[in-house]
Design a protein around this motif. Structure first.
Motif, short mmCIF file in Angstrom:
data_model
loop_
_atom_site.label_atom_id
_atom_site.label_comp_id
_atom_site.label_asym_id
_atom_site.label_seq_id
_atom_site.Cartn_x
_atom_site.Cartn_y
_atom_site.Cartn_z
N LYS A 6 14.09 -5.66 3.41
CA LYS A 6 15.26 -5.77 2.70
C LYS A 6 15.14 -4.84 1.30
O LYS A 6 15.38 -5.62 0.16
N LEU A 7 14.36 -3.83 1.48
CA LEU A 7 14.27 -3.12 0.15
C LEU A 7 14.94 -1.88 0.13
O LEU A 7 14.79 -0.96 1.27
N GLN A 8 15.74 -1.51 -0.82
CA GLN A 8 16.43 -0.41 -0.91
C GLN A 8 15.54 0.81 -1.34
O GLN A 8 14.88 0.83 -2.22
N GLN A 9 15.74 1.90 -0.53
CA GLN A 9 14.95 3.17 -0.58
C GLN A 9 15.82 4.17 -1.34
O GLN A 9 15.28 5.04 -2.12
N HIS A 10 16.96 3.97 -1.65
CA HIS A 10 18.11 4.92 -1.98
C HIS A 10 19.06 4.04 -2.99
O HIS A 10 19.45 3.06 -2.47
N PRO A 11 19.26 4.69 -4.01
CA PRO A 11 20.14 4.12 -5.11
C PRO A 11 21.56 4.01 -4.35
O PRO A 11 22.55 4.49 -4.88
N LYS A 51 11.95 0.23 -4.70
CA LYS A 51 11.45 1.41 -4.42
C LYS A 51 9.93 1.49 -4.67
O LYS A 51 9.07 1.99 -3.89
N ASP A 52 9.46 1.07 -5.79
CA ASP A 52 8.23 0.78 -6.29
C ASP A 52 7.43 -0.02 -5.47
O ASP A 52 6.07 0.33 -4.90
N MET A 53 7.94 -1.26 -5.03
CA MET A 53 7.42 -2.25 -4.00
C MET A 53 7.17 -1.38 -2.77
O MET A 53 6.02 -1.62 -1.96
N VAL A 54 8.14 -0.60 -2.24
CA VAL A 54 7.95 0.20 -0.86
C VAL A 54 6.85 0.92 -0.92
O VAL A 54 5.90 1.08 -0.12
N ARG A 55 6.77 1.72 -2.08
CA ARG A 55 5.61 2.68 -2.44
C ARG A 55 4.37 1.97 -2.55
O ARG A 55 3.29 2.57 -1.78
N LEU A 56 4.19 0.92 -3.18
CA LEU A 56 2.96 0.08 -3.23
C LEU A 56 2.50 -0.34 -1.77
O LEU A 56 1.28 -0.51 -1.70
N HIS A 75 17.84 -1.66 -12.22
CA HIS A 75 16.54 -2.01 -12.41
C HIS A 75 16.18 -2.77 -11.01
O HIS A 75 14.76 -2.30 -10.69
N SER A 76 16.83 -3.42 -10.18
CA SER A 76 16.15 -3.92 -8.98
C SER A 76 16.06 -2.87 -8.06
O SER A 76 15.02 -2.89 -7.37
N LEU A 77 16.83 -1.93 -7.80
CA LEU A 77 16.60 -0.62 -7.10
C LEU A 77 15.24 0.21 -7.46
O LEU A 77 14.57 0.45 -6.45
N SER A 78 15.05 0.15 -8.67
CA SER A 78 13.87 0.88 -8.96
C SER A 78 12.71 0.03 -8.62
O SER A 78 11.68 0.59 -8.16
N SER A 79 12.75 -1.23 -8.80
CA SER A 79 11.42 -2.18 -8.24
C SER A 79 11.26 -2.29 -6.98
O SER A 79 10.19 -2.28 -6.73
#
Length: 883
Positions: A524-529, A565-570, A559-563
């Motif tokens: 449940k990680l948002q990739q798009h804002p 997206k970073d989590m998906v990338r990581l 901020h949650s959307l940005s974090s």
């Protein structure tokens, strides 16, 4: 000023029923002085209208006329400029600012005072008086001329009162009755006094006659007062009787009010109880599902999802003030917390077991996919795990630590699985690229039955370039950067490499996209804002009984959307940490096999990067392929730099003719291959830049080699190589090299002409020198018909020189020239006939030039050449046919 005032009143204002109350002589400030008058007027008819009129003397006579009129109610501000000093300037603010200069300060002050009084009396409007002395703004009128100008007229206007119609009639009848009133005022006054006395007496008698009626009226009033006292007594008795009723009604009203308050309190208490029961009561079925629900079957998972959502809704209820002090509410909250911890622990243990089982027991190895060069698909695992996605969302919202622990476990085990699969996949790809023979394995550092890469760049054998007249052997210099000989490489090998590299990228692309899509959905990680929909609010019977939804602030949402997206990338970076390394290794191998493979890789990689960016510019695949594309572009640049370096290092043989240079053939091979590879490619600009670099290097080094050539004339080297370059560029039609194509044609033409001219000087050398001397004498000023009288250039000398070149000797000289040209030119370019035909044209041109000089400088001598133009054509044709 008084005379002017009366004249203006008479001529201008009286005809318009207006009275002139104030006047000032002014001119416009700052301009050429043209005097005029500002007049303050009121109308004689009601309602009174107050105006400011600008009056100016007519240019055609001595009479005055109105020029402009303003209503006083439109005046917003009066600015006297200076309240302490005498200053005749002042401003009036109507629809715009009018600046005036009075003839004297006294007139200005009198006019401003008149304006203030008119405003106070008739308008009562808020007009700003700026820089005006307080003495001018008083009710009392200043002495002097202003008294006569404003005060008297205004007081007279205040005292004046118009007679009514009846008063006018009475006065007229009185005057008619006393005709002598006009001639004898004293008699008229005496008559009026007598009549007044008579009226006073009549009034007194009338009052005395009405005394009896007054007494009767007083008696009636006494009777009325007695009746009022009787009524008041009855009303007092009635009031005493109603007092008891009032007290009873007050008691009843108090009782009703208490009953209403009790009912209201009971209703509110019922609402609170219903609220707590509706939103803080969890069914027994949900409790059983959370404690012992089956997490393996679809029905059990669905029951657990419903129970977890119900539990989360109960825990997120926004309690009203005072609820937390209730024992039942506290017990329910403790129960919910216990159920949450229990179910989170069960769910975490179950998913951990699934991840571990998948990481250890994955039996699909690449040996099953060796023939097709494919990667195992993980869609069945993703499909099974996506059933738990809603439970993962619940875990993310309730137990962040356990959620993050699960994500770390998944990344850990899946990274090991993908590392094995990707490593095996790339090993098979490398083996297919390099070939499976022992020679290929040893050449590229492949050892062992599995074909694992263990070598490095230094393990490759470097070849040296040797010059040769054969175009195929010359083109081997190009393959030096690929560290393979020409016999080891052909179009089939390059096509095979292209297909393998495309297959590798085509397998990696869906694998990465599928895994990233699964991670975003499962965790449940948002990739798009995207904007999250508002939480649903529970409905209650009353409008204020719903639970307020907890909508996060906008900044927290971003901020949650940005974090996320970073989590998906990581997570993607950890799972596929070996992809970039393996791709770089594969690219290095392809570059070792053949440097031209960088062209294939650049086109393929650019296409896949472009495709990935269109799908999701921020995806892991797009970022990784972009990084690898940088490496491929760097290899492509190295390939171009290597070719340029090879051109600069070319050495030619001193014993054999030069012919077409090896790097010219190399450029042709490169251009043909590149045009095939880059057809409809996204990065055509990179190739165009490389073309420009290469062609400039080719031009420069052709000229360098031509200058160093000892065996072959410089013009021949330049002519043949630039003709070859021109032919290549014309055939391939490379648009970015149009200028270079024209330049190559120009150089080829120039050097062909130079070579022909230099070569033709040899068979008729003495004749050339003789006529050069003739032209020199003519240039020095000797007349053409007098040249024959020069000792060195007389007719006998000319005949002697011409006899040395009979037709047989000329043909022999041309034959020797043909052999020499044939010796200079190479067979590859087939320019011999072109050069020979150019020499024929040049020879004929010189022959005609010689005949023209003979005709002009030796007229009538009858001297002609030993051979004709037709003889020359036969000589050239027979020589060409004989060889």
């Amino acid at each position: 000023m008084t005379a002017i005032k009366h004249a203006l009143q008479r001529d201008i204002f009286t005809p318009n029923d207006e009275r002139l109350l104030g006047i000032v002589n002014v001119c416009k400030a700052g301009k050429k002085k043209k005097n005029c008058f500002l007049c303050a007027t009121v109308t004689t008819e009601r309602p009174v209208q107050v105006k400011v009129v600008k009056v100016k003397k007519s240019d055609k006579g001595d009479f005055y006329k109105r020029q402009q009129t303003w209503e006083l109610r439109d005046l917003t501000e009066v600015d006297a400029k200076d309240a302490s000093k005498e200053n005749p300037e002042f401003d009036l603010h109507f629809e715009k600012v009018y600046r005036w200069l009075a003839s004297s300060t006294a007139e200005k002050n009198s006019f401003i005072s008149c304006i203030w009084k008119l405003n106070q009396r008739y308008l009562r409007k808020k007009v700003e008086f700026v820089n005006v002395s307080s003495q001018l703004l008083e009710e009392s009128v200043p002495s002097g001329e202003s008294q006569s100008v404003t005060g008297g007229d205004e007081d007279a206007l205040d005292d004046y009162q118009e007679l009514s119609t009846r008063e006018e009639q009475d006065i007229e009848s009185m005057v008619e009755m006393c005709e002598y009133a006009i001639s004898n005022a004293e008699a008229f006054a005496e008559q009026l006094s007598k009549e007044l006395q008579v009226l006073d007496g009549a009034n007194i008698q009338s009052i005395m006659a009405s005394e009896k009626q007054v007494n009767i009226l007083m008696q009636l009033l006494d009777e009325a007062l007695a009746e009022v006292d009787t009524i008041e007594g009855k009303l007092s008795s009635y009031e005493e009787m109603l007092q008891s009723v009032k007290e009873q009604m007050d008691q009843i009203s108090q009782s009703n009010r208490l009953i209403q308050i009790s009912n209201t309190n009971n209703g509110k208490l019922l609402d609170e109880i219903q609220f707590l029961v509706n939103y803080m009561d969890l069914s027994k079925g949900h409790i059983r599902a959370l404690q012992d629900g089956d997490l393996t079957s679809p029905k059990g998972i669905e029951a657990c999802i419903n129970a977890s959502e119900a539990l989360l809704q109960c825990m997120n209820v926004a309690l009203r003030p005072g609820h937390e002090k209730l024992m039942a509410v506290t017990q329910q909250q403790l129960l919910f917390a216990e159920l949450r911890d229990t179910f989170a622990r069960r769910l975490t243990n179950h998913l951990n077991n699934v991840f571990v089982h998948q990481g250890h027991d994955q039996s699909s190895t690449l040996s099953q996919h060796t023939a097709e060069l494919t990667l195992p698909k993980h869609s069945p695992l993703h499909r099974d795990l996506l059933r738990y996605s809603k439970l993962m969302e619940w875990l993310k919202n309730t137990h962040r630590e356990k959620y993050e622990g699960l994500s770390r476990t998944y990344v850990d085990y899946m990274s090991r699985l993908y590392e094995r699969e990707i490593k095996d996949f790339f090993e098979v790809a490398k083996i297919k690229m390099a070939g499976t023979t022992k020679e290929a394995k040893s050449k590229f550092g492949l050892h062992g039955s599995s074909g694992k890469l263990t070598g490095s760049t230094s393990s490759l054998n470097k070849l040296t370039v040797q010059g040769s007249n054969s175009r195929r052997s010359q083109s081997s210099s190009l393959l030096d950067m690929g560290n393979m000989s020409a016999s080891d490489l052909d179009v089939a090998d390059r096509t095979k490499f292209d297909k393998i590299f495309e297959q590798v990228l085509s397998e990696l692309e869906p694998l990465c996209l599928a895994e990233q899509d699964f991670i975003s959905k499962f965790f449940k990680l948002q990739q798009h804002p995207t904007v999250a929909p508002p939480l649903a609010q529970p409905e209650t019977e009353e409008s204020d009984g719903g639970t307020p939804s907890r909508v996060p602030p906008q900044a927290e949402h971003r901020h949650s959307l940005s974090s996320e997206k970073d989590m998906v990338r990581l997570m993607m970076n950890k799972i596929f940490q070996s992809i970039e390394t393996e791709l770089n290794s594969l690219i290095a191998l392809g570059d070792k096999i053949d440097s031209f493979n960088s062209l294939y890789m650049l086109v393929k990689m650019s296409h896949h990067v472009w495709t990935a960016e269109n799908v999701d510019p921020a995806s892991y695949l797009s970022t990784t392929l972009g990084n690898v594309l940088v490496t491929v572009k760097r290899n492509f640049d190295k390939c171009i730099s290597g070719q340029i370096r090879q051109m600069e290092e070319v050495k030619i043989s001193k014993k054999s003719k030069v012919g077409i240079l090896s790097f010219v053939n190399t450029f042709e091979d490169f251009a043909e291959l590149a045009e095939t590879i880059f057809r409809n490619a996204e990065r055509r600009g990179d190739l165009d830049k490389a073309y420009v670099k290469l062609i400039r290097a080719v031009f420069m080094n052709v000229e360098k080699v031509a200058s160093e050539s000892q065996k072959t004339p410089r013009d021949v080297v330049m002519m043949e190589n630039f003709h070859h370059i021109f032919s290549t560029l014309s055939r391939l039609k490379i648009s970015c090299l149009d200028a270079e194509r024209r330049e190559a044609k120009h150089k080829y033409t120039d050097h062909l002409q130079s070579y022909v001219i230099n070569s033709l000087g040899q068979p008729l050398e003495k004749l050339n020198h003789f006529f050069e001397g003739v032209e020199a004498r003519v240039a020095q000023g000797v007349r053409e018909e007098e040249v024959s009288y020069q000792l060195a250039f007389n007719k006998q000398e000319l005949r002697k020189v011409i006899k040395e070149y009979p037709g047989k000797e000329v043909k022999k000289g041309l034959d020797n020239l043909y052999k020499k040209v044939d010796k200079h030119l190479c067979e590859e370019e087939s320019l011999l006939q072109v050069v020979w035909h150019s020499m024929q044209d040049e020879f004929i041109r010189q022959y005609k030039h010689f005949e023209d000089l003979i005709g002009r400088c030796y007229p009538g001598s009858g001297i002609t050449m030993e051979f004709t133009i037709q003889d020359m054509l036969e000589y050239f044709s027979s020589i060409a046919q004989s060889h």
